[in-house]
Design an enzyme around this catalytic site. Sequence first.
Site, short mmCIF file in Angstrom:
data_model
loop_
_atom_site.label_atom_id
_atom_site.label_comp_id
_atom_site.label_asym_id
_atom_site.label_seq_id
_atom_site.Cartn_x
_atom_site.Cartn_y
_atom_site.Cartn_z
N GLY A 152 0.76 -1.24 0.00
CA GLY A 152 0.00 0.00 0.00
C GLY A 152 0.79 1.29 0.00
O GLY A 152 0.19 2.36 -0.09
N GLY B 52 3.82 -3.67 -3.70
CA GLY B 52 3.81 -3.96 -5.14
C GLY B 52 4.17 -2.71 -5.90
O GLY B 52 5.26 -2.56 -6.46
N TYR C 246 -9.70 4.58 -12.92
CA TYR C 246 -9.62 5.34 -11.66
C TYR C 246 -9.47 6.84 -11.90
O TYR C 246 -9.20 7.58 -10.95
CB TYR C 246 -8.40 4.92 -10.83
CG TYR C 246 -8.20 3.45 -10.63
CD1 TYR C 246 -9.04 2.71 -9.81
CD2 TYR C 246 -7.14 2.79 -11.24
CE1 TYR C 246 -8.84 1.36 -9.61
CE2 TYR C 246 -6.92 1.44 -11.04
CZ TYR C 246 -7.77 0.73 -10.23
OH TYR C 246 -7.56 -0.60 -10.02
N CYS D 146 -13.15 2.31 -29.15
CA CYS D 146 -14.46 2.95 -29.32
C CYS D 146 -15.14 3.15 -27.97
O CYS D 146 -16.14 2.50 -27.65
CB CYS D 146 -15.33 2.09 -30.22
SG CYS D 146 -14.46 1.63 -31.72
N GLU D 147 -14.58 4.00 -27.15
CA GLU D 147 -15.13 4.36 -25.85
C GLU D 147 -14.70 5.80 -25.57
O GLU D 147 -13.52 6.13 -25.75
CB GLU D 147 -14.51 3.52 -24.70
CG GLU D 147 -14.69 2.05 -24.79
CD GLU D 147 -15.86 1.53 -23.97
OE1 GLU D 147 -16.52 2.35 -23.27
OE2 GLU D 147 -16.13 0.34 -24.06
N TYR E 231 0.51 -2.25 -12.16
CA TYR E 231 -0.89 -2.30 -12.58
C TYR E 231 -1.06 -1.72 -13.99
O TYR E 231 -2.08 -1.12 -14.31
CB TYR E 231 -1.78 -1.58 -11.56
CG TYR E 231 -1.57 -2.10 -10.16
CD1 TYR E 231 -1.97 -3.40 -9.82
CD2 TYR E 231 -0.91 -1.34 -9.19
CE1 TYR E 231 -1.73 -3.90 -8.54
CE2 TYR E 231 -0.68 -1.84 -7.91
CZ TYR E 231 -1.10 -3.11 -7.60
OH TYR E 231 -0.87 -3.61 -6.34
N1 LLP Z 1 -1.29 -7.12 -0.53
C1 LLP Z 1 -2.60 -7.26 -0.79
C2 LLP Z 1 -3.39 -8.21 -0.01
C3 LLP Z 1 -3.20 -6.49 -1.81
O1 LLP Z 1 -4.50 -6.64 -2.06
C4 LLP Z 1 -2.41 -5.58 -2.55
C5 LLP Z 1 -3.00 -4.78 -3.63
C6 LLP Z 1 -1.04 -5.48 -2.25
C7 LLP Z 1 -0.52 -6.26 -1.21
C8 LLP Z 1 -0.12 -4.55 -2.97
O2 LLP Z 1 -0.48 -3.22 -2.80
P1 LLP Z 1 0.47 -2.05 -3.33
O3 LLP Z 1 1.74 -2.08 -2.51
O4 LLP Z 1 0.76 -2.31 -4.78
O5 LLP Z 1 -0.32 -0.82 -3.12
N2 LLP Z 1 -5.13 -1.76 -9.61
C9 LLP Z 1 -4.99 -0.72 -8.60
C10 LLP Z 1 -4.33 -1.24 -7.36
C11 LLP Z 1 -5.01 -2.43 -6.74
C12 LLP Z 1 -4.31 -2.94 -5.51
C13 LLP Z 1 -4.87 -4.24 -5.09
N3 LLP Z 1 -4.22 -4.84 -3.98
C14 LLP Z 1 -4.27 0.46 -9.22
O6 LLP Z 1 -3.91 0.41 -10.40
O7 LLP Z 1 -4.07 1.49 -8.56
#
Ligand code: LLP
Length: 393
Positions: A218, A252, A293, A320-321, A348
């Site tokens: 996060g 991530g 988003y 086409c959107e 992502y």
């Molecule tokens: N752990 C869990 C249980 C998660 O659900 C996630 C992300 C992470 C770790 C990694 O989070 P990060 O460090 O990347 O923030 N598609 C969205 C983000 C979705 C995140 C989902 N879960 C975007 O493009 O912003």
Amino acid sequence: MDRYGSPLYVYSRTDIENNWREFDSAFGDHPHLVCYAVKANSNIAVLNVLAKIGAGFDIVSIGELERVLAAGGQASNCVFSGVAKTQVEIKRGLEAGIRCFNVESAAELGRIEQVASGMNVQAPISIRVNPNVDAKTHPYISTGLKENKFGVDIDDALVLYKTAQQSKYLSIKGLDCHIGSQLTDVSPFLDALDKVLGLIEILKNQGIDIEHLDLGGGVGIVYDDETTIDIAAYIAAVLKKVGNLEIILEPGRAIVGNAGAFITKVEFLKRNSDKSFAIIDGAMNDLLRPAFYNAYHQVLPVRENAQGIESNWDLVGPICETGDFLAKDRVLSLSEGDYLAIMSAGAYGFTMSSNYNSRPRVAEVMVSDNTHHLIRKRETIQDLFNTEILIND
Ligand code: LLP
């Protein structure tokens, strides 16, 4: 671009390694494991680079587990998250010897126990608790509030731990929470930490000992000019509170987000009295974040001092959107044929791409030691319908 074509994702190996090491080294000698969240970018070359420097992995499906193994990662360094693990996934996770299942409900705990008993093994588990704190991020990527589908209420967790303690097929390893993604302020993390430490204390008094605390991912990155979390300060604040408890993190975006760019070419410039559109060859199927988003990604010209028509451009794709845009209202000097870099696209980006409008998914390249490697071939038109079957009548 001549070699690999356009559009294209490009990643920097050095940036990926440095970003992971920033987390890892902030822990010093404190027991820890930095588990990269595979969903952010799951190319096996990315996973391989991280496995080589000692990363663990946070996985959410059997597909991600097999990718980690194919990339040379260790199952024993994998934590398995996600709200709906299937029996097949649990069985494969146990066979491979993953480090821990992050359990998200009573029903899932029951399913894990049932699969483990069928195999006559003990499943390592951790309960994902929902600390009910507001991560103050985009509602689609906020996960730690009661109204979200993730985790179990902190008040219900004790019951699950007691159930697990009584089962000979379950082995309690840890406690887990993940409150959301792209957090730019550390305080929700520390509020969540205080709540889970309170629960760990209660568990201890009931004779349930926790070996590790997984604080999820996060940590937000800079997309525009926002200030975000100082990783070393965040980890130092955590370590102050947790005694000797082993800490797992699941970053991530912070590892790969700013280590990647999406390269796209200007096909046409189209202006009317109100608007200037640059129609590019990349689209929402390649990089969904702006459409999904309303996410902001910086746009830079690939060639410095590009000469062209200066205007306030909307960068729109061929799909086409109306929602098919990668950026809006950007002051740029553009000519047809220019290449643009959509920045902060390493997380992502490719993993959320699709074949919408029958567009082949793009190639990926990694820059490493002043050279570059193709790490995913561009899909061919044939690839688009290879798995489809005509009915014969
Ligand atoms: N752990 C869990 C249980 C998660 O659900 C996630 C992300 C992470 C770790 C990694 O989070 P990060 O460090 O990347 O923030 N598609 C969205 C983000 C979705 C995140 C989902 N879960 C975007 O493009 O912003």
